[in-house]
Design a protein around this motif. Sequence first.
Motif, PDB file in Angstrom:
ATOM      1  N   ASP A 175     -11.468 -23.366  -5.727  1.00 54.35           N
ATOM      2  CA  ASP A 175     -11.720 -22.234  -6.629  1.00 54.35           C
ATOM      3  C   ASP A 175     -11.963 -20.947  -5.851  1.00 54.35           C
ATOM      4  O   ASP A 175     -11.484 -19.867  -6.245  1.00 54.35           O
ATOM      5  CB  ASP A 175     -12.930 -22.535  -7.529  1.00 54.35           C
ATOM      6  CG  ASP A 175     -12.649 -23.644  -8.538  1.00 54.35           C
ATOM      7  OD1 ASP A 175     -11.470 -24.007  -8.715  1.00 54.35           O
ATOM      8  OD2 ASP A 175     -13.618 -24.154  -9.137  1.00 54.35           O
ATOM      9  N   LEU A 176     -12.711 -21.057  -4.752  1.00 48.12           N
ATOM     10  CA  LEU A 176     -13.016 -19.868  -3.949  1.00 48.12           C
ATOM     11  C   LEU A 176     -11.741 -19.311  -3.319  1.00 48.12           C
ATOM     12  O   LEU A 176     -11.564 -18.086  -3.220  1.00 48.12           O
ATOM     13  CB  LEU A 176     -14.026 -20.235  -2.861  1.00 48.12           C
ATOM     14  CG  LEU A 176     -14.889 -19.088  -2.317  1.00 48.12           C
ATOM     15  CD1 LEU A 176     -15.662 -18.411  -3.432  1.00 48.12           C
ATOM     16  CD2 LEU A 176     -15.857 -19.625  -1.262  1.00 48.12           C
ATOM     17  N   SER A 177     -10.845 -20.207  -2.927  1.00 47.10           N
ATOM     18  CA  SER A 177      -9.571 -19.777  -2.349  1.00 47.10           C
ATOM     19  C   SER A 177      -8.740 -19.012  -3.372  1.00 47.10           C
ATOM     20  O   SER A 177      -8.125 -17.984  -3.053  1.00 47.10           O
ATOM     21  CB  SER A 177      -8.794 -20.997  -1.847  1.00 47.10           C
ATOM     22  OG  SER A 177      -7.584 -20.615  -1.237  1.00 47.10           O
ATOM     23  N   GLU A 178      -8.735 -19.497  -4.601  1.00 44.48           N
ATOM     24  CA  GLU A 178      -8.005 -18.827  -5.674  1.00 44.48           C
ATOM     25  C   GLU A 178      -8.591 -17.446  -5.956  1.00 44.48           C
ATOM     26  O   GLU A 178      -7.861 -16.463  -6.135  1.00 44.48           O
ATOM     27  CB  GLU A 178      -8.061 -19.677  -6.949  1.00 44.48           C
ATOM     28  CG  GLU A 178      -7.329 -21.012  -6.860  1.00 44.48           C
ATOM     29  CD  GLU A 178      -5.826 -20.841  -6.812  1.00 44.48           C
ATOM     30  OE1 GLU A 178      -5.310 -19.989  -7.561  1.00 44.48           O
ATOM     31  OE2 GLU A 178      -5.177 -21.536  -6.008  1.00 44.48           O
ATOM     32  N   LEU A 179      -9.924 -17.367  -5.987  1.00 42.03           N
ATOM     33  CA  LEU A 179     -10.580 -16.083  -6.266  1.00 42.03           C
ATOM     34  C   LEU A 179     -10.368 -15.091  -5.137  1.00 42.03           C
ATOM     35  O   LEU A 179     -10.233 -13.877  -5.367  1.00 42.03           O
ATOM     36  CB  LEU A 179     -12.079 -16.310  -6.494  1.00 42.03           C
ATOM     37  CG  LEU A 179     -12.467 -17.035  -7.785  1.00 42.03           C
ATOM     38  CD1 LEU A 179     -13.956 -17.371  -7.783  1.00 42.03           C
ATOM     39  CD2 LEU A 179     -12.136 -16.164  -9.006  1.00 42.03           C
ATOM     40  N   LEU A 180     -10.358 -15.609  -3.888  1.00 43.05           N
ATOM     41  CA  LEU A 180     -10.178 -14.724  -2.740  1.00 43.05           C
ATOM     42  C   LEU A 180      -8.821 -14.027  -2.792  1.00 43.05           C
ATOM     43  O   LEU A 180      -8.687 -12.869  -2.367  1.00 43.05           O
ATOM     44  CB  LEU A 180     -10.322 -15.531  -1.441  1.00 43.05           C
ATOM     45  CG  LEU A 180     -10.245 -14.736  -0.129  1.00 43.05           C
ATOM     46  CD1 LEU A 180     -11.355 -13.697  -0.054  1.00 43.05           C
ATOM     47  CD2 LEU A 180     -10.315 -15.686   1.068  1.00 43.05           C
ATOM     48  N   ASN A 181      -7.834 -14.693  -3.333  1.00 46.81           N
ATOM     49  CA  ASN A 181      -6.485 -14.114  -3.406  1.00 46.81           C
ATOM     50  C   ASN A 181      -6.439 -12.863  -4.272  1.00 46.81           C
ATOM     51  O   ASN A 181      -5.596 -11.980  -4.062  1.00 46.81           O
ATOM     52  CB  ASN A 181      -5.498 -15.141  -3.951  1.00 46.81           C
ATOM     53  CG  ASN A 181      -5.208 -16.241  -2.938  1.00 46.81           C
ATOM     54  OD1 ASN A 181      -5.287 -16.018  -1.740  1.00 46.81           O
ATOM     55  ND2 ASN A 181      -4.888 -17.429  -3.433  1.00 46.81           N
ATOM     56  N   ILE A 182      -7.316 -12.785  -5.273  1.00 49.77           N
ATOM     57  CA  ILE A 182      -7.285 -11.647  -6.202  1.00 49.77           C
ATOM     58  C   ILE A 182      -8.479 -10.704  -6.014  1.00 49.77           C
ATOM     59  O   ILE A 182      -8.655  -9.759  -6.783  1.00 49.77           O
ATOM     60  CB  ILE A 182      -7.250 -12.133  -7.669  1.00 49.77           C
ATOM     61  CG1 ILE A 182      -8.473 -13.006  -7.973  1.00 49.77           C
ATOM     62  CG2 ILE A 182      -5.973 -12.919  -7.942  1.00 49.77           C
ATOM     63  CD1 ILE A 182      -8.586 -13.395  -9.449  1.00 49.77           C
ATOM     64  N   ALA A 183      -9.310 -10.975  -4.998  1.00 51.14           N
ATOM     65  CA  ALA A 183     -10.514 -10.169  -4.796  1.00 51.14           C
ATOM     66  C   ALA A 183     -10.198  -8.859  -4.081  1.00 51.14           C
ATOM     67  O   ALA A 183      -9.240  -8.774  -3.308  1.00 51.14           O
ATOM     68  CB  ALA A 183     -11.532 -10.967  -3.985  1.00 51.14           C
ATOM     69  N   ASP A 184     -11.022  -7.843  -4.345  1.00 57.13           N
ATOM     70  CA  ASP A 184     -10.880  -6.577  -3.601  1.00 57.13           C
ATOM     71  C   ASP A 184     -11.841  -6.582  -2.420  1.00 57.13           C
ATOM     72  O   ASP A 184     -12.721  -7.455  -2.299  1.00 57.13           O
ATOM     73  CB  ASP A 184     -11.125  -5.372  -4.508  1.00 57.13           C
ATOM     74  CG  ASP A 184     -12.461  -5.424  -5.220  1.00 57.13           C
ATOM     75  OD1 ASP A 184     -13.459  -5.772  -4.555  1.00 57.13           O
ATOM     76  OD2 ASP A 184     -12.521  -5.143  -6.428  1.00 57.13           O
ATOM     77  N   ASP A 185     -11.706  -5.569  -1.564  1.00 59.45           N
ATOM     78  CA  ASP A 185     -12.466  -5.555  -0.316  1.00 59.45           C
ATOM     79  C   ASP A 185     -13.976  -5.460  -0.533  1.00 59.45           C
ATOM     80  O   ASP A 185     -14.758  -5.877   0.331  1.00 59.45           O
ATOM     81  CB  ASP A 185     -12.001  -4.382   0.566  1.00 59.45           C
ATOM     82  CG  ASP A 185     -10.582  -4.616   1.101  1.00 59.45           C
ATOM     83  OD1 ASP A 185     -10.134  -5.782   1.059  1.00 59.45           O
ATOM     84  OD2 ASP A 185      -9.936  -3.637   1.539  1.00 59.45           O
TER      85      ASP A 185
END
Length: 358
Positions: A77-87
């Motif tokens: 889940d964290l990997s998926e969220l990291l893909n769409i996260a901003d800096d």
Amino acid sequence: MKDDLAKRLDGLRAEVDLARAKLDLAGLKKEIVALEVKLAQPEIWNDPTHAQSVAKKLSELKNQVDPWEVLSTQAHDLSELLNIADDEMIPEFDGQIAALEADLAKLKQQLLFTGQYDSGGAIIRLSAGVGGDDAQDFTEMLERMYLRWAEKSDLSAKIIERSPGETAGVKTSVIEIDGAFSYGKLRSENGVHRLVRLSPFNAESRETSFALVEVLPKIDAPDAVKIDDKDLKIDVYRSGGHGGQSVNTTDSAVRITHLPTGTVVAIQNERSQLQNKEKAMEILRGKLVALQMEQHVENLSDLRAGESAAWGQQIRNYVLHPYKLVKDTRTKYEETDPDAVLDGEIDGFITAYLENKQ
């Protein structure tokens, strides 16, 4: 920075997948499903003892599998969220990944448990050795140490037999510890423990005393270890009340002798003769399996009498005077705060032993 976090997550997920394969979590999950189906059958409860044994096994398996499943899901889940996260969210992700890495480090200890009985419960039998009152006091100190360790490790612990000393401490104490990998962790404690200190019973005298710690696998399923009835001598004798009190005496205490090896187990603290016999048989199964591993034989019938190395292996020194040090003689691991160790902080010794065995 985001790419670095992604690499850390990828590495973590790869380690989780590798560990899951080594532990055969897929096989354990199939076993869980089979046990759940078994427990769903109404007729299993016609034998409550067997049903409870199955339920306990199911709980132990889930305790092994569930943390890995949770960690795997969280990393995905964290990997998926990291893909769409901003800096702006980078610091938060850094903290969450660090937490997952810490969880993985703790769980990886399971990879060190390779013994047949490592995942189950344990029975600790403490016996005072040479040293009189000091040895009995030391034995009680060790009893408290293991009870505190179990409490800090979120494991359940219960004293099932206890023989107090005349002046102080205990002559013998038997502790039952339940929880995932209890035996795998505690088998590092098996052996002779030695204490050096100023004696509280002999003013200004430095005394050396000894206590024996026997760690046995908890084998509560009667069919797990086949013991021939003709090899057993069972004696019933008068005991005190529950907890060993000197009131309400009954002929409920049970002593079981395994004739081929001379192994003796006596229990009187349970409320009935049947309960005492069941508990004594459980401990006997653990003692015979431990003896089997010690003598490196495949079958109980191959066990030899009088060949236990119980008092022959001094594994740890606790020095309280003239300096403070606790040192394991096998791994050379040491701690300079004996008070903390005797308050249950023994994980360092456990980990050092497990890693040394690899």
